[in-house]
Scaffold this active site. Structure first.
Site, PDB file in Angstrom:
ATOM      1  N   ARG A  27      16.547 -43.081  66.973  1.00 12.01           N
ATOM      2  CA  ARG A  27      17.769 -43.871  66.899  1.00 12.01           C
ATOM      3  C   ARG A  27      17.512 -45.271  66.372  1.00 12.01           C
ATOM      4  O   ARG A  27      18.441 -46.066  66.279  1.00 12.01           O
ATOM      5  CB  ARG A  27      18.312 -44.024  68.319  1.00 12.01           C
ATOM      6  CG  ARG A  27      19.527 -43.200  68.634  1.00 12.01           C
ATOM      7  CD  ARG A  27      19.816 -43.487  70.092  1.00 12.01           C
ATOM      8  NE  ARG A  27      21.165 -43.269  70.450  1.00 12.01           N
ATOM      9  CZ  ARG A  27      21.614 -42.115  70.935  1.00 12.01           C
ATOM     10  NH1 ARG A  27      20.842 -41.079  71.049  1.00 12.01           N
ATOM     11  NH2 ARG A  27      22.874 -42.022  71.295  1.00 12.01           N
ATOM     12  N   ARG A  34      28.788 -48.025  72.224  1.00 13.28           N
ATOM     13  CA  ARG A  34      27.850 -47.036  71.667  1.00 13.28           C
ATOM     14  C   ARG A  34      28.067 -46.876  70.167  1.00 13.28           C
ATOM     15  O   ARG A  34      27.116 -46.736  69.408  1.00 13.28           O
ATOM     16  CB  ARG A  34      28.008 -45.689  72.393  1.00 13.28           C
ATOM     17  CG  ARG A  34      27.275 -45.665  73.749  1.00 13.28           C
ATOM     18  CD  ARG A  34      27.821 -44.605  74.685  1.00 13.28           C
ATOM     19  NE  ARG A  34      27.776 -43.267  74.147  1.00 13.28           N
ATOM     20  CZ  ARG A  34      28.532 -42.251  74.586  1.00 13.28           C
ATOM     21  NH1 ARG A  34      29.381 -42.446  75.585  1.00 13.28           N
ATOM     22  NH2 ARG A  34      28.429 -41.069  74.047  1.00 13.28           N
ATOM     23  N   ARG A  83      30.756 -37.489  81.637  1.00 15.08           N
ATOM     24  CA  ARG A  83      29.660 -38.465  81.604  1.00 15.08           C
ATOM     25  C   ARG A  83      30.175 -39.864  81.911  1.00 15.08           C
ATOM     26  O   ARG A  83      31.194 -40.286  81.373  1.00 15.08           O
ATOM     27  CB  ARG A  83      28.989 -38.444  80.228  1.00 15.08           C
ATOM     28  CG  ARG A  83      27.849 -37.444  80.187  1.00 15.08           C
ATOM     29  CD  ARG A  83      27.240 -37.256  78.838  1.00 15.08           C
ATOM     30  NE  ARG A  83      26.975 -38.485  78.099  1.00 15.08           N
ATOM     31  CZ  ARG A  83      26.496 -38.495  76.860  1.00 15.08           C
ATOM     32  NH1 ARG A  83      26.214 -37.349  76.248  1.00 15.08           N
ATOM     33  NH2 ARG A  83      26.272 -39.623  76.237  1.00 15.08           N
ATOM     34  N   ARG A  88      35.569 -34.857  76.807  1.00 15.08           N
ATOM     35  CA  ARG A  88      34.349 -34.044  76.964  1.00 15.08           C
ATOM     36  C   ARG A  88      34.039 -33.744  78.435  1.00 15.08           C
ATOM     37  O   ARG A  88      34.097 -34.621  79.289  1.00 15.08           O
ATOM     38  CB  ARG A  88      33.147 -34.773  76.346  1.00 15.08           C
ATOM     39  CG  ARG A  88      31.828 -34.062  76.680  1.00 15.08           C
ATOM     40  CD  ARG A  88      30.685 -34.535  75.837  1.00 15.08           C
ATOM     41  NE  ARG A  88      30.392 -35.946  76.015  1.00 15.08           N
ATOM     42  CZ  ARG A  88      29.484 -36.593  75.295  1.00 15.08           C
ATOM     43  NH1 ARG A  88      28.805 -35.959  74.357  1.00 15.08           N
ATOM     44  NH2 ARG A  88      29.264 -37.870  75.509  1.00 15.08           N
ATOM     45  N   LYS A 142      26.458 -33.656  67.752  1.00 14.56           N
ATOM     46  CA  LYS A 142      25.008 -33.394  67.686  1.00 14.56           C
ATOM     47  C   LYS A 142      24.578 -32.391  68.752  1.00 14.56           C
ATOM     48  O   LYS A 142      23.886 -31.420  68.474  1.00 14.56           O
ATOM     49  CB  LYS A 142      24.202 -34.695  67.872  1.00 14.56           C
ATOM     50  CG  LYS A 142      24.518 -35.786  66.887  1.00 14.56           C
ATOM     51  CD  LYS A 142      23.667 -37.020  67.118  1.00 14.56           C
ATOM     52  CE  LYS A 142      23.894 -37.717  68.456  1.00 14.56           C
ATOM     53  NZ  LYS A 142      25.242 -38.336  68.608  1.00 14.56           N
TER      54      LYS A 142
HETATM   55  P1  AP5 Z   1      28.952 -33.624  71.489  1.00 13.48           P
HETATM   56  O1  AP5 Z   1      28.320 -32.463  70.815  1.00 13.48           O
HETATM   57  O2  AP5 Z   1      28.726 -33.801  72.942  1.00 13.48           O
HETATM   58  O3  AP5 Z   1      28.628 -34.972  70.644  1.00 13.48           O
HETATM   59  P2  AP5 Z   1      27.262 -35.785  70.485  1.00 13.48           P
HETATM   60  O4  AP5 Z   1      27.127 -36.108  69.045  1.00 13.48           O
HETATM   61  O5  AP5 Z   1      26.140 -35.075  71.139  1.00 13.48           O
HETATM   62  O6  AP5 Z   1      27.685 -37.116  71.250  1.00 13.48           O
HETATM   63  P3  AP5 Z   1      26.943 -37.893  72.420  1.00 13.48           P
HETATM   64  O7  AP5 Z   1      27.992 -38.760  73.077  1.00 13.48           O
HETATM   65  O8  AP5 Z   1      26.181 -36.993  73.314  1.00 13.48           O
HETATM   66  O9  AP5 Z   1      25.996 -38.764  71.602  1.00 13.48           O
HETATM   67  P4  AP5 Z   1      25.332 -40.049  72.021  1.00 13.48           P
HETATM   68  O10 AP5 Z   1      24.429 -40.216  70.894  1.00 13.48           O
HETATM   69  O11 AP5 Z   1      26.281 -41.167  72.291  1.00 13.48           O
HETATM   70  O12 AP5 Z   1      24.728 -39.715  73.480  1.00 13.48           O
HETATM   71  P5  AP5 Z   1      23.269 -39.353  73.966  1.00 13.48           P
HETATM   72  O13 AP5 Z   1      23.377 -38.440  75.114  1.00 13.48           O
HETATM   73  O14 AP5 Z   1      22.424 -38.973  72.813  1.00 13.48           O
HETATM   74  O15 AP5 Z   1      30.541 -33.533  71.207  1.00 13.48           O
HETATM   75  C1  AP5 Z   1      31.425 -34.495  71.748  1.00 13.48           C
HETATM   76  C2  AP5 Z   1      32.749 -33.836  72.157  1.00 13.48           C
HETATM   77  O16 AP5 Z   1      33.413 -33.372  70.975  1.00 13.48           O
HETATM   78  C3  AP5 Z   1      32.604 -32.609  73.067  1.00 13.48           C
HETATM   79  O17 AP5 Z   1      33.636 -32.584  73.991  1.00 13.48           O
HETATM   80  C4  AP5 Z   1      32.717 -31.413  72.104  1.00 13.48           C
HETATM   81  O18 AP5 Z   1      33.253 -30.264  72.729  1.00 13.48           O
HETATM   82  C5  AP5 Z   1      33.652 -31.970  71.036  1.00 13.48           C
HETATM   83  N1  AP5 Z   1      33.363 -31.446  69.706  1.00 13.48           N
HETATM   84  C6  AP5 Z   1      32.142 -31.262  69.128  1.00 13.48           C
HETATM   85  N2  AP5 Z   1      32.271 -30.793  67.875  1.00 13.48           N
HETATM   86  C7  AP5 Z   1      33.603 -30.670  67.648  1.00 13.48           C
HETATM   87  C8  AP5 Z   1      34.374 -30.237  66.520  1.00 13.48           C
HETATM   88  N3  AP5 Z   1      33.802 -29.830  65.392  1.00 13.48           N
HETATM   89  N4  AP5 Z   1      35.718 -30.267  66.639  1.00 13.48           N
HETATM   90  C9  AP5 Z   1      36.326 -30.687  67.790  1.00 13.48           C
HETATM   91  N5  AP5 Z   1      35.642 -31.094  68.876  1.00 13.48           N
HETATM   92  C10 AP5 Z   1      34.303 -31.090  68.805  1.00 13.48           C
HETATM   93  O19 AP5 Z   1      22.743 -40.769  74.478  1.00 13.48           O
HETATM   94  C11 AP5 Z   1      23.299 -41.372  75.635  1.00 13.48           C
HETATM   95  C12 AP5 Z   1      22.617 -42.699  75.902  1.00 13.48           C
HETATM   96  O20 AP5 Z   1      21.224 -42.478  76.197  1.00 13.48           O
HETATM   97  C13 AP5 Z   1      22.617 -43.711  74.742  1.00 13.48           C
HETATM   98  O21 AP5 Z   1      23.798 -44.469  74.703  1.00 13.48           O
HETATM   99  C14 AP5 Z   1      21.375 -44.548  75.066  1.00 13.48           C
HETATM  100  O22 AP5 Z   1      21.649 -45.466  76.089  1.00 13.48           O
HETATM  101  C15 AP5 Z   1      20.404 -43.502  75.627  1.00 13.48           C
HETATM  102  N6  AP5 Z   1      19.560 -42.916  74.575  1.00 13.48           N
HETATM  103  C16 AP5 Z   1      19.543 -41.601  74.165  1.00 13.48           C
HETATM  104  N7  AP5 Z   1      18.668 -41.419  73.181  1.00 13.48           N
HETATM  105  C17 AP5 Z   1      18.099 -42.637  72.937  1.00 13.48           C
HETATM  106  C18 AP5 Z   1      17.139 -43.094  72.009  1.00 13.48           C
HETATM  107  N8  AP5 Z   1      16.581 -42.281  71.099  1.00 13.48           N
HETATM  108  N9  AP5 Z   1      16.785 -44.416  72.028  1.00 13.48           N
HETATM  109  C19 AP5 Z   1      17.324 -45.262  72.947  1.00 13.48           C
HETATM  110  N10 AP5 Z   1      18.265 -44.885  73.839  1.00 13.48           N
HETATM  111  C20 AP5 Z   1      18.646 -43.586  73.837  1.00 13.48           C
HETATM  112 MG    MG Z   2      24.931 -35.422  72.856  1.00 13.91          MG
END
Ligand code: AP5
Ligand code: MG
Length: 218
Positions: free
Chosen positions: A90, A173, A162, A129, A15
């Site tokens: 979410r 997660r 992270r 990552r 994402k």
């Molecule tokens: P990346 O693009 O970083 O993946 P992502 O989908 O953004 O994954 P996240 O871990 O950031 O999502 P998340 O939803 O768990 O975390 P968030 O920060 O939103 O890619 C991942 C890796 O894969 C990278 O190394 C990249 O290089 C690689 N990659 C990407 N595409 C690729 C491909 N095509 N091929 C190969 N490799 C690839 O949330 C964190 C925390 O915050 C949550 O757990 C929660 O506690 C809180 N939070 C955030 N938003 C909310 C909300 N709306 N409500 C409540 N709590 C929330």
């Molecule tokens: Mg992300």
């Protein structure tokens, strides 16, 4: 007309990677709720302290806090042309709050790409990552390595891992995603805005699939 996009997909689906690339190409503002929480944690705000206790366990931050934070972000001038939301909504309550907020502004959600990646791939992606401390650029030691280990290609800043990317927290997660966020697939399908994207291919190919679905931004 402004364009609003919601990136949907499991942790590690790509994402953030894709939202950043799409924002550069389209000129839309990238809003990552996770990045907003991490900024608050870094700046040691009250919200940051509260959010950290949930994020460290891989649990969702309560809806009221999250909704308020994103609503405030959406009200800023750089969202006038629209935005790419990443990690929000979410839960169904967050999705309903977003619909209400956008409708008050006279806007709506145009597209919800669902980036699909098999669960078996997610752990490998997150354990390799590395993210730039300064600009948030996302790398992977194997799949998308920086030119120099530990250093951002774009601004030369230090990369970090992270703290919520440990195997135990990632497992939780993924579980939380299945239980609380996956119901949004049905929510947005019913509203006719969901677009399934194959996230299990090269980063550039995923971007191309997304661009093909993107409404015109002007
Ligand atoms: P990346 O693009 O970083 O993946 P992502 O989908 O953004 O994954 P996240 O871990 O950031 O999502 P998340 O939803 O768990 O975390 P968030 O920060 O939103 O890619 C991942 C890796 O894969 C990278 O190394 C990249 O290089 C690689 N990659 C990407 N595409 C690729 C491909 N095509 N091929 C190969 N490799 C690839 O949330 C964190 C925390 O915050 C949550 O757990 C929660 O506690 C809180 N939070 C955030 N938003 C909310 C909300 N709306 N409500 C409540 N709590 C929330
Ligand atoms: Mg992300």
């Amino acid at each position: 007309m402004p364009v609003f996009i919601v990136m949907l997909g499991a942790p590690g689906a790509g994402k953030g990677t894709q939202a950043k690339l799409l924002a550069e190409k389209s000129g839309l503002t990238h809003i990552s709720s996770g990045d907003l929480f991490r900024d608050n944690i870094k700046n040691e705000t009250e919200l940051g302290k509260l959010a950290k206790s949930y994020i460290d366990k891989g649990e969702l931050v309560p809806d009221d806090l999250t909704i308020q934070m994103v609503k405030e972000r959406l009200s800023r001038p750089d969202c006038a042309k629209g935005a790419i939301l990443d990690g929000f909504p979410r839960t169904t309550a967050q999705a309903e709050a977003l619909d209400a907020t956008l409708s008050q502004m006279g806007h709506k959600i145009d597209l919800v790409p669902l980036i699909g990646v098999p669960e078996s791939v997610l752990m490998a992606r997150l354990s390799g990552r590395w993210t730039c401390k300064q600009c948030g650029a996302i790398y992977h030691t194997l799949f998308s390595p920086p030119k120099q280990a530990g250093i951002c290609d774009l601004d030369g800043s230090e990369l970090y891992q992270r703290p919520d990317d440990t195997p135990e927290t990632v497992s939780n997660r993924i579980k939380v995603y299945s239980e609380q966020t996956a119901p949004l697939i049905e929510y947005y399908t019913q509203r006719g805005v969901l677009a399934e994207i194959n996230g299990n291919q090269e980063i550039e190919q995923v971007t191309q699939e997304l661009i093909d679905k993107l409404p015109e931004v002007n």
